[in-house]
Write an enzyme that holds these catalytic residues in place. Structure first.
Site, mmCIF file in Angstrom:
data_model
loop_
_atom_site.group_PDB
_atom_site.id
_atom_site.type_symbol
_atom_site.label_atom_id
_atom_site.label_comp_id
_atom_site.label_asym_id
_atom_site.label_seq_id
_atom_site.Cartn_x
_atom_site.Cartn_y
_atom_site.Cartn_z
ATOM 1 N N GLU A 44 0.818 -1.216 0.000
ATOM 2 C CA GLU A 44 0.000 0.000 0.000
ATOM 3 C C GLU A 44 0.851 1.265 0.000
ATOM 4 O O GLU A 44 0.487 2.260 -0.605
ATOM 5 C CB GLU A 44 -0.951 0.012 1.202
ATOM 6 C CG GLU A 44 -2.113 -0.981 1.081
ATOM 7 C CD GLU A 44 -2.963 -0.739 -0.162
ATOM 8 O OE1 GLU A 44 -3.099 0.413 -0.599
ATOM 9 O OE2 GLU A 44 -3.492 -1.722 -0.705
ATOM 10 N N CYS A 194 -13.329 1.451 -15.586
ATOM 11 C CA CYS A 194 -13.713 2.865 -15.442
ATOM 12 C C CYS A 194 -12.444 3.719 -15.504
ATOM 13 O O CYS A 194 -12.092 4.427 -14.570
ATOM 14 C CB CYS A 194 -14.447 3.066 -14.122
ATOM 15 S SG CYS A 194 -15.333 4.630 -13.998
ATOM 16 N N CYS A 201 -17.388 1.146 -20.657
ATOM 17 C CA CYS A 201 -18.673 1.101 -19.957
ATOM 18 C C CYS A 201 -19.500 -0.137 -20.313
ATOM 19 O O CYS A 201 -20.291 -0.614 -19.500
ATOM 20 C CB CYS A 201 -19.464 2.366 -20.241
ATOM 21 S SG CYS A 201 -18.621 3.862 -19.708
ATOM 22 N N CYS A 204 -18.867 -2.770 -17.823
ATOM 23 C CA CYS A 204 -18.965 -2.393 -16.407
ATOM 24 C C CYS A 204 -20.190 -3.031 -15.749
ATOM 25 O O CYS A 204 -21.307 -2.923 -16.271
ATOM 26 C CB CYS A 204 -19.036 -0.874 -16.265
ATOM 27 S SG CYS A 204 -19.114 -0.341 -14.541
ATOM 28 N N CYS A 210 -25.331 3.498 -13.372
ATOM 29 C CA CYS A 210 -24.374 4.602 -13.434
ATOM 30 C C CYS A 210 -25.035 5.830 -14.076
ATOM 31 O O CYS A 210 -25.482 5.784 -15.217
ATOM 32 C CB CYS A 210 -23.151 4.186 -14.242
ATOM 33 S SG CYS A 210 -21.945 5.515 -14.438
#
Length: 327
Positions: A44, A194, A201, A204, A210
């Site tokens: 991270e 995205c 799209c 997605c 959306c």
DNA sequence: GACTCGTGGAG
DNA sequence: TCTCCAAGAGT
């Protein structure tokens, strides 16, 4: 009543993301194997403002040097910087070292599993703490990285959205029962579907809900304009007996803690190479000097040492010429 | 809250 | 080549 309905719908969005992740997520990222708090922490920190693809090699090299926290215990700041060489944002490396020392002194050698304790560690902010808690400890905390921001602003069509609003949305859509998969899923969705440009799209899992997709339009985002300054630097090369003289940088305002050549006080504006930083364009030149002129505080390094020494990119490039000749 | 920190991928 | 921007945090 209204908010209850809303929450219900939103958590179902979270479950859809989790489901999508299990079949369509990136399954070749090394930090997703053998998940431990230590490995999640290292990854991270490396992943802050850095694309996953770039991090893979650095993560594997770091882990092969220090497979567990126990192995990492005795590392010096210089050791960490060496493994960070070329990755950029070197403050992360110094903070990683400082955090390790704090974990040893204040947390009995164990990475904390509470938000309050995690964010006291250097380099761990709200989002990284959320990622560690979600992925390593399976606790439902929100994250808000660039991927999540993009997914949320588009999903709910938030024009010039403010941070607090996005944090709230990030909390609301959490799939609490599968936070680990959910968080990695929403980041994968942002990174692979995205995307900033040419979003896919059609692929997605959220396209039916959306708002941006139904409008056929993306929310506007405010772009910060950066005024890049030109900086002219002439580095002095001192060489003798297969050694090069370098100084530990703390004078430039960037590359802190890295080794560089002494900087000449010249007013002549020469440019051999242009090296672009996020906020400056460096116009760099090099000048060979004799050791009689040497006044700086620094160290002579065997050319054989140079490849592992933490040096910034353009210095590494220049030094690699000497290394090549030496071999 | 604006600004700063690095390097490389991608269009 | 040029611009955008990336698993953000610290000040």
């Amino acid at each position: 009543m209204n908010s209850m309905k809303k929450n219900c719908k939103e958590s179902s969005t979270g479950r859809q993301i989790t489901k999508w992740y299990k079949t369509k997520g990136r399954n070749n990222l090394p930090w997703r194997e053998n998940i431990t708090p230590y490995r999640v922490w290292i990854s991270e920190i490396m992943l802050q403002q850095t694309q996953a693809k770039t991090v893979v090699n650095y993560f594997e090299k770091f882990i092969s040097n220090y497979p567990t926290f126990e192995d990492f215990k005795s590392a010096s700041e210089e050791d960490v910087l060496s493994l960070w060489k070329g990755l950029g944002f070197y403050r992360r490396a110094r903070n990683l070292y400082r955090a390790k020392e704090m974990i040893l002194k204040k947390f009995n050698g164990k990475l904390p599993n509470s938000f309050e304790n995690l964010i006291t560690l250097p380099g761990i902010g709200k989002s990284t703490a959320g990622a560690i808690l979600s992925i390593a400890y399976k606790l439902p905390y929100p994250i808000l990285d660039a991927n999540v921001k993009r997914v949320l602003t588009r999903l709910f069509f938030k024009t010039n959205s403010n941070e607090k609003e996005l944090w709230d949305l990030s909390s609301q859509i959490l799939d609490k029962k599968n936070v680990d998969d959910f968080q990695q899923g929403i980041m994968d969705l942002g990174a692979t579907v995205c995307t900033p440009k040419n979003a896919l799209c059609g692929e997605c899992p959220l396209n039916k809900q959306c708002i941006s997709f139904s409008k056929g339009e993306l929310p506007t985002v405010n772009v910060k304009k950066i005024n890049k300054k030109n900086v002219y630097l002439e580095f002095e090369i001192y060489e003798k007996n297969q050694k090069i003289f370098l100084i530990k940088n703390n004078q430039l305002g960037f590359w802190d803690g890295l080794w560089i050549m002494p900087i000449a006080k010249t007013k002549q504006l020469k440019t051999e190479i242009i090296h672009k930083l996020s906020h400056r364009n460096l116009h760099i030149s090099f000048a060979n000097r004799s050791k009689d002129e040497l006044k700086s505080e620094g160290k002579w390094f065997d050319i054989a040492q140079l490849s592992k020494l933490p040096t910034p990119k353009p210095i590494s490039d220049k030094l690699s010429v000497y290394v090549q000749n030496f071999l």
